[in-house]
Design a protein around this motif. Structure first.
Motif, short mmCIF file in Angstrom:
data_model
loop_
_atom_site.label_atom_id
_atom_site.label_comp_id
_atom_site.label_asym_id
_atom_site.label_seq_id
_atom_site.Cartn_x
_atom_site.Cartn_y
_atom_site.Cartn_z
N LYS A 97 0.83 -1.20 0.00
CA LYS A 97 0.00 0.00 0.00
C LYS A 97 0.87 1.27 0.00
CE LYS A 97 -3.96 0.31 0.83
NZ LYS A 97 -5.18 0.37 -0.02
N CYS A 98 1.92 1.26 0.84
CA CYS A 98 2.80 2.44 0.90
C CYS A 98 3.51 2.65 -0.43
CB CYS A 98 3.81 2.30 2.03
SG CYS A 98 3.05 2.28 3.65
N CYS A 99 3.90 1.54 -1.02
CA CYS A 99 4.59 1.58 -2.31
C CYS A 99 3.71 2.23 -3.37
CB CYS A 99 4.91 0.13 -2.68
SG CYS A 99 6.17 -0.04 -3.87
N ALA A 100 2.47 1.78 -3.44
CA ALA A 100 1.54 2.37 -4.41
C ALA A 100 1.36 3.85 -4.12
CB ALA A 100 0.20 1.64 -4.35
N HIS A 101 1.27 4.18 -2.84
CA HIS A 101 1.10 5.58 -2.50
C HIS A 101 2.29 6.41 -2.96
CE1 HIS A 101 1.48 9.12 0.20
NE2 HIS A 101 0.22 9.24 -0.12
N TRP A 102 3.49 5.86 -2.78
CA TRP A 102 4.66 6.61 -3.20
C TRP A 102 4.66 6.82 -4.72
CZ3 TRP A 102 9.09 5.45 -6.19
CH2 TRP A 102 10.04 6.47 -6.17
N ILE A 103 4.31 5.78 -5.45
CA ILE A 103 4.32 5.89 -6.92
C ILE A 103 3.39 7.01 -7.38
CG2 ILE A 103 3.75 4.71 -9.07
CD1 ILE A 103 4.66 2.14 -7.80
N VAL A 104 2.24 7.14 -6.72
CA VAL A 104 1.30 8.15 -7.21
C VAL A 104 1.45 9.51 -6.53
CG1 VAL A 104 -0.38 6.43 -7.93
CG2 VAL A 104 -0.54 7.44 -5.67
N THR A 105 2.25 9.62 -5.48
CA THR A 105 2.46 10.97 -4.94
C THR A 105 3.93 11.36 -4.88
OG1 THR A 105 2.21 10.04 -2.74
CG2 THR A 105 0.36 11.27 -3.58
N GLY A 106 4.74 10.57 -4.19
CA GLY A 106 6.14 10.96 -4.02
C GLY A 106 6.83 11.21 -5.34
N LEU A 107 6.66 10.27 -6.24
CA LEU A 107 7.32 10.37 -7.55
C LEU A 107 6.89 11.63 -8.30
CD1 LEU A 107 9.34 8.60 -8.99
CD2 LEU A 107 7.44 7.31 -9.97
N PRO A 108 5.59 11.85 -8.49
CA PRO A 108 5.19 13.07 -9.20
C PRO A 108 5.62 14.35 -8.47
CG PRO A 108 3.33 11.58 -8.95
CD PRO A 108 4.45 10.99 -8.19
N LEU A 109 5.61 14.33 -7.15
CA LEU A 109 6.05 15.52 -6.42
C LEU A 109 7.49 15.83 -6.75
CD1 LEU A 109 4.56 15.19 -2.81
CD2 LEU A 109 3.88 16.75 -4.63
N ALA A 110 8.33 14.79 -6.78
CA ALA A 110 9.74 15.00 -7.08
C ALA A 110 9.93 15.57 -8.47
CB ALA A 110 10.50 13.68 -6.93
N VAL A 111 9.07 15.16 -9.39
CA VAL A 111 9.18 15.67 -10.76
C VAL A 111 8.72 17.12 -10.83
CG1 VAL A 111 8.32 15.37 -13.10
CG2 VAL A 111 8.90 13.37 -11.72
N LEU A 112 7.71 17.41 -10.05
CA LEU A 112 7.07 18.72 -10.17
C LEU A 112 7.83 19.82 -9.43
CD1 LEU A 112 4.42 19.59 -11.52
CD2 LEU A 112 3.36 19.49 -9.27
N ALA A 113 8.48 19.44 -8.33
CA ALA A 113 9.08 20.45 -7.46
C ALA A 113 10.04 21.39 -8.19
CB ALA A 113 9.77 19.78 -6.29
N PRO A 114 10.93 20.88 -9.07
CA PRO A 114 11.86 21.81 -9.72
C PRO A 114 11.15 22.90 -10.50
CG PRO A 114 12.47 19.54 -10.15
CD PRO A 114 11.17 19.50 -9.46
N LEU A 115 10.01 22.54 -11.12
CA LEU A 115 9.28 23.56 -11.89
C LEU A 115 8.86 24.70 -10.97
CD1 LEU A 115 7.08 21.18 -14.05
CD2 LEU A 115 9.29 22.20 -14.57
N LEU A 116 8.41 24.35 -9.78
CA LEU A 116 8.00 25.40 -8.85
C LEU A 116 9.19 26.17 -8.32
CD1 LEU A 116 5.26 23.42 -6.96
CD2 LEU A 116 4.96 25.39 -8.45
N GLY A 117 10.31 25.43 -8.17
CA GLY A 117 11.51 26.09 -7.67
C GLY A 117 11.90 27.25 -8.57
N VAL A 118 11.67 27.13 -9.86
CA VAL A 118 11.99 28.21 -10.79
C VAL A 118 11.30 29.49 -10.37
CG1 VAL A 118 11.76 28.99 -13.16
CG2 VAL A 118 12.37 26.62 -12.70
N ALA A 119 10.05 29.33 -9.94
CA ALA A 119 9.28 30.52 -9.55
C ALA A 119 9.88 31.21 -8.33
CB ALA A 119 7.83 30.14 -9.28
N PHE A 120 10.63 30.45 -7.54
CA PHE A 120 11.27 31.06 -6.37
C PHE A 120 12.68 31.56 -6.71
CE2 PHE A 120 7.92 28.81 -4.30
CZ PHE A 120 7.74 29.42 -3.09
N GLY A 121 13.08 31.41 -7.98
CA GLY A 121 14.37 31.92 -8.40
C GLY A 121 15.55 31.05 -8.01
N LEU A 122 15.37 29.72 -8.02
CA LEU A 122 16.49 28.83 -7.69
C LEU A 122 17.34 28.56 -8.94
CD1 LEU A 122 14.79 26.20 -5.35
CD2 LEU A 122 16.11 28.22 -4.73
N GLU A 123 18.63 28.23 -8.70
CA GLU A 123 19.56 27.89 -9.79
C GLU A 123 19.23 26.51 -10.35
OE1 GLU A 123 22.51 29.95 -10.50
OE2 GLU A 123 21.07 31.23 -9.47
N PRO A 124 19.60 26.24 -11.60
CA PRO A 124 19.34 24.90 -12.18
C PRO A 124 19.92 23.77 -11.35
CG PRO A 124 19.99 26.42 -13.88
CD PRO A 124 20.12 27.17 -12.59
#
Ligand code: HEM
Ligand SMILES: Nc1ncnc2c1ncn2[C@@H]1O[C@H](COP(=O)(O)OP(=O)(O)OP(=O)(O)O)[C@@H](O)[C@H]1O
Ligand SMILES: Nc1ncnc2c1ncn2[C@@H]1O[C@H](COP(=O)(O)OP(=O)(O)OP(=O)(O)O)[C@@H](O)[C@H]1O
Ligand SMILES: [Mg+2]
Ligand SMILES: [Mg+2]
Lengths: 221, 239, 213, 46, 221, 213
Positions: A97-124
């Motif tokens: 159950k935890c594994c499935a949860h990670w696949i559908v939240t943790g993974l996408p969050l990790a992908v999405l976070a850098p995009l938001l980081g741009v808005a805060f003015g972070l370096e590549p």
């Protein structure tokens, strides 16, 4: 083992049936992150300074928000009884159950976070580091959150109670996650931070499935 | 039948506590009187911290007891889950608020000490932060054990939490320590060093012993109440 | 009576501190059905959950072919088919998906054409691809019964299986139960109505003092 | 006591309130439960 | 009217039955607030700068977390059908539920927030202002959150969806709430901000009960 | 037949895009009971929900004493007592509290000694102070029935009222229903079993084409 795969597959299929659910968690992440600039004000130097911390906190909230139904749905419709009656270890089911949860939240969050980081003015480079810390850190959140979800099964108002139980236990992950990004930005030891994150994940992996299984068993009584 | 089984250990506990509590109360009261005299009047002000050093005599023992209290919860949790010791659940239920109380005393007296020493009631220092998180762990334990209608389920859920929490405590402490050293504000003053002057050490240890007795007394009293309360609930259900 | 496969001795359970039944003993052989009856609150559901090891009995033992089931819980669980008050069906999955997922969760290979025959038996074929949430109460119950049949487990534990079923569905259930028993299966069913199986034994649960069989 | 007496006294006061509160509430709860027990005719065993 | 009072009383009684529930929401508020320093780092000047924003955001999350069960419990056990069948306006019932929610969350949050502000190093006057803005602003959160809770009834993973729906609607309240505190600290026009907050609350009061009632009717179908 | 109080004309409902029934017309006078029967999924629950205005019918009208109920929905709701598949009882409140709260929510003054007699009628007196979540399936159902009796509403809408009830509870329900009808009340009940009320009319729902009565 086949039961493990079947359970992960079933949970993913349930999510697939409602792709909106994942979208909602991600959208929450985005909205929550953008709230802070609104609440705090638009000064660029302050924002860049707090970006890693805010993004990690938002990821933590997003993961917890999506956790409250992890076992509750199975509990309420009687599926949990079937899991308890399955002829293979409940610890594996908990892990699945935890594994499935990670696949559908943790993974996408990790992908999405850098995009938001741009808005805060972070370096590549910092953006990449952010993504890496989330990738290593979010499994711990899923496991600890899963434990909190199992412990609060059948208790009322479990949403807030779950958060109260899970958040203090997630603090080390948060500190080293945000700390790693910070370390990279300020020339600290990024590697060491990531190693600690991985160690935390291993500790969680080695302990929580048993605790979750114990909690589920007593919820079934 | 089952009532006897249930009462087997609690009954023995009760005989024990009834023998101990009266003399314990007297001893605690006497020691407290002496301790307060030592702490507030007899001991000299510190050359550096002035009179504020007197806060230490409650602050430090409460910190110790708060940490020991959580270890106690974990031990009780283990004995409930592994040996199904019926008394363990009741004692954990009794001990959690006591531990949380001492934790709160440590936090608040620390804050009141911080204001004159550091100029702020609170700084995000490692020790402070990990103590705060310990307080949250206590709150989670208390909330969880009372979140169920069937007290047994709350007890067992809280026992699981205490066990996981105690694994996490050193991790939290260690991570917070490391976290803080990255941005340590230089202003944090710290008494310490190897040699504490005996004029301070004696009242400190005395108060520590006193508060330890108080802790034990409170846990005994509350466990006793929990036994009665459980019997009352059983009686209500039977009716 | 056939040689007993299942032997329950001196079972006692409590719920919320109240003793529900005690000194309950019975045994069941191949092809036998035990109907649990008794007033509301007499402990039928409690007994079924205790047999499935979902709650821990106060005292007593459960033996299957002479070995205590608590010793090998996974093996014991593999021998059970469970139907509770709650159906354990996912509202978002279709009927067929629910049945397949339940099979796979038991660790069994996908059911193949057995699935089709279970669907036919409970008149679910036209509903097979409908999402669970759009079904009526009886249609849901029929799906849960189809899952029980699919497990091919030797012991069925059923809590009020006739609830919400219309007459043809009740007949279909009786047919499935009869063929399960005929092939040497066992079943224990809590019920307030007549299950309509010839030769069923009945265990009436009553006030704690009275319970025994 | 000198300059920082306020803080010292309030620290001791806070400790007194919390620990004393714990003690009083423990005793009160014990009294209450015992009274209810005996009201139900269940005198405390031993 | 008597139905309104009865409903508020019943909800308060349900809470009273479990006083821990309120405590848990407040505890969540405290824990969430402390997460930010942990993520961001302990520098006092940065923390004081972002304190109002963080506290307001945490209050928002706490209010939302406690909202997810506002109607869901009534929905799942069939009580919502009974409310729909009650012979008095559903709008009043909606208002009653939000009212009860505010009493047990908004009010305590406003009382608690200043204590946390101390840990961020805020001045006494600013602490008072913070409390005032929360007092005026949280009713809006309860009403908007109630609407989101009603809209997400019957949807799965309603926790995150609810947050997603409610957060954007709460943004004006957040901006003027945090802004008011900021204004006081920096010598801006505190009064004007509070007036806007009050206006927002009135608008919410005038519109959301109807929308909630419509959403509840919809969910009953 | 008595003068009809309730007149339903040409009702049609759809669920999930599928037509469940159409051209359904019937009328009911004081003291009359209408039993809804039909296969699982034939639309009994749907019809009850439509009558309570919980779902909007496709076409058709519902009149009470000659006026369209949709015109004054609050007044209409005041005339209904509802028992669904779900009981609408709070797990955290006791039986008595649940009944009182339900009464107050209807805007009625607290039930006073009527409450006691309803509790006695369904043998709930000893359970009155127990939290709902600790009750068995049948005990919950009996509480829901007690709530129906307490409303004193002229029209009862009941979805499978006999579900999970033991024999004495079924008898208690029949008694309550009989005295409701005797005092001029109306009742519509979906059921698969015999309700055991003499002179009950039956409306059998079938395939959409067939439905009419
Ligand atoms: C809220 C604020 C504070 C908290 C939560 C706190 C927490 C703690 C804890 C947990 C300990 C026990 C450490 C151990 O023995 O392992 C401790 C000890 C101690 N604290 Fe604090 N403290 C606070 C503020 C202060 C302040 C302001 C001072 C003085 C400037 C202070 C001075 C001490 C001293 C002298 C000890 C004993 C040191 C030792 O024996 O190692 N504390 N405190
Ligand atoms: N979770 C619980 N906590 C406390 N008591 C419970 C709980 N569940 C059931 N009980 C009590 O245990 C007794 C047995 O309940 P059980 O559900 O086994 O009855 P049952 O025979 O299945 O009744 P029914 O025919 O109504 O389904 C009842 O008196 C009930 O009130
Ligand atoms: N929410 C829904 N969405 C789509 N279709 C539905 C929904 N609810 C019910 N249906 C369908 O409408 C039809 C009528 O359902 P209804 O619940 O009224 O049947 P019923 O007569 O009460 O059956 P039962 O005896 O099984 O309770 C069924 O075919 C069912 O599949
Ligand atoms: Mg039952
Ligand atoms: Mg139906």
């Amino acid at each position: 083992m086949s039961g493990f795969v079947a359970l992960v597959a079933r949970d993913l299929r349930l999510v697939w049936r409602r792709p909106g659910d994942v979208a909602v968690v991600l959208a929450f992440f985005v909205v929550a992150t953008t709230l802070f600039p609104l609440g705090i004000g638009p000064e660029a130097n302050v924002l860049a300074r707090i970006a890693a911390g805010v993004l990690w906190c938002a990821a933590l909230f997003a993961a917890l928000l999506s956790l409250d139904r992890l076992f509750a749905a199975d509990f309420e419709d009687g599926t949990l009884d079937l899991l308890l009656l399955a002829p293979w270890p409940l610890e594996l089911a908990a892990l699945a159950k935890c594994c499935a949860h990670w696949i559908v939240t943790g993974l996408p969050l990790a992908v999405l976070a850098p995009l938001l980081g741009v808005a805060f003015g972070l370096e590549p480079a910092v953006l990449l580091a952010l993504s890496a810390t989330l990738l290593v850190g979010t499994p711990t959140l899923s496991l600890i959150g899963g434990l909190a979800a199992a412990l609060t099964l059948g208790a009322r108002k479990s949403g807030a109670l779950l958060a109260l139980l899970a958040l203090p236990l997630c603090v080390p992950t948060l500190i080293f996650g945000a700390g790693a990004v910070e370390a990279l930005a300020t020339g600290g030891d990024f590697r060491a931070h990531i190693a600690v994150l991985a160690a935390l994940a291993l500790v969680a992996l080695a302990t929580t499935p048993w605790a979750i299984a114990a909690a589920l068993r007593q919820a079934g009584e | 039948m089952a009532d006897l089984h249930f009462l087997a250990n609690p009954a023995r506990f009760r005989r024990f506590s009834q023998r101990v509590v009266p003399s314990l109360s007297v001893a605690t009261a006497l020691m407290l009187a002496v301790g307060l005299y030592l702490a507030l009047l007899q001991s000299p002000p510190d050359y550096q911290q002035g009179d504020t050093v007197r806060i230490m005599f409650v602050h430090v023992p409460s910190a110790w007891l708060a940490m020991a209290g959580y270890a106690l919860l974990a031990g009780l949790g283990a004995s409930l889950l592994i040996w199904r010791h019926p008394l363990a659940a009741l004692m954990a239920r009794a001990a959690a608020p006591v531990g949380a109380g001492f934790c709160a005393v440590c936090l608040l007296t620390g804050s009141l000490w911080g204001r004159p020493m550091w100029g702020a009631y609170w700084v995000w220092d490692a020790r402070l932060t990990s103590m705060l998180l310990l307080f949250f762990l206590y709150l989670g334990h208390i909330a969880l054990s009372r979140a169920y209608d069937e007290p047994d389920r709350g007890d067992r859920a809280a026992a699981i939490l205490a066990l996981i929490g105690v694994i996490n405590l050193p991790i939290i402490k260690f991570s917070v320590d490391w976290w803080n050293t990255l941005h340590q504000p230089a202003s944090v003053a710290r008494l310490g060093g190897p040699s504490i002057h005996p004029s301070i050490l004696v009242p400190l240890l005395w108060m520590a012993a006193t508060l330890f007795l108080l802790f034990v007394l409170l846990v005994l009293l509350r466990t006793d109440t929990e036994i009665d309360r459980r019997r009352l609930e059983n009686a209500e259900q039977q009716a | 009576m056939a040689t007993p496969l299942l032997e329950v001795a001196d079972l006692a359970c409590r719920r919320g501190g109240r003793r529900v039944f005690e000194r309950l003993s019975f045994s069941l052989g191949p092809g036998e059905l035990l109907a649990l009856t008794g007033r509301n609150g007499s402990g039928k559901t409690t007994l079924l959950r205790a047999l499935a090891l979902l709650i821990r009995p106060d005292t007593g033992s459960i033996h299957w072919q002479g070995t205590d089931v608590a010793a090998e819980p996974d093996a014991w669980r593999g021998r059970l088919a469970w139907l509770g008050h709650l159906e354990g069906l996912k509202a978002d999955l279709s009927v067929a998906e629910n049945l397949l997922a339940a099979e796979r969760l038991r660790g069994a290979p996908p059911a193949g054409d057995r699935l089709d025959s279970a669907l036919v038996a409970f008149d679910l074929s036209v509903l097979a691809r409908r999402a669970m949430r759009t079904l009526s109460a009886g249609q849901r119950r029929r799906t849960a019964l189809a899952r029980v049949v699919l497990t091919q487990a030797p012991l069925w534990l059923l809590d009020e299986p006739l609830n919400a079923l219309d007459a043809p569905a009740q007949a279909a259930f009786r047919g499935a139960l009869a063929s399960h028993l005929a092939s040497g299966g066992l079943a224990i069913a809590a019920t307030h109505a007549d299950l309509g199986v010839a030769g069923a034994r009945t265990l009436e649960l009553g006030e704690p003092q009275k319970a025994s069989a | 006591m000198s300059t920082h007496a306020v803080y010292v006294m309030s620290a001791y006061l806070v400790a007194l309130v919390i620990l004393g509160g714990l003690l009083i509430s423990s005793l009160a709860a014990r009294q209450r439960v015992r009274r209810e027990l005996s009201a139900r005719g269940l005198e405390r065993k031993r």
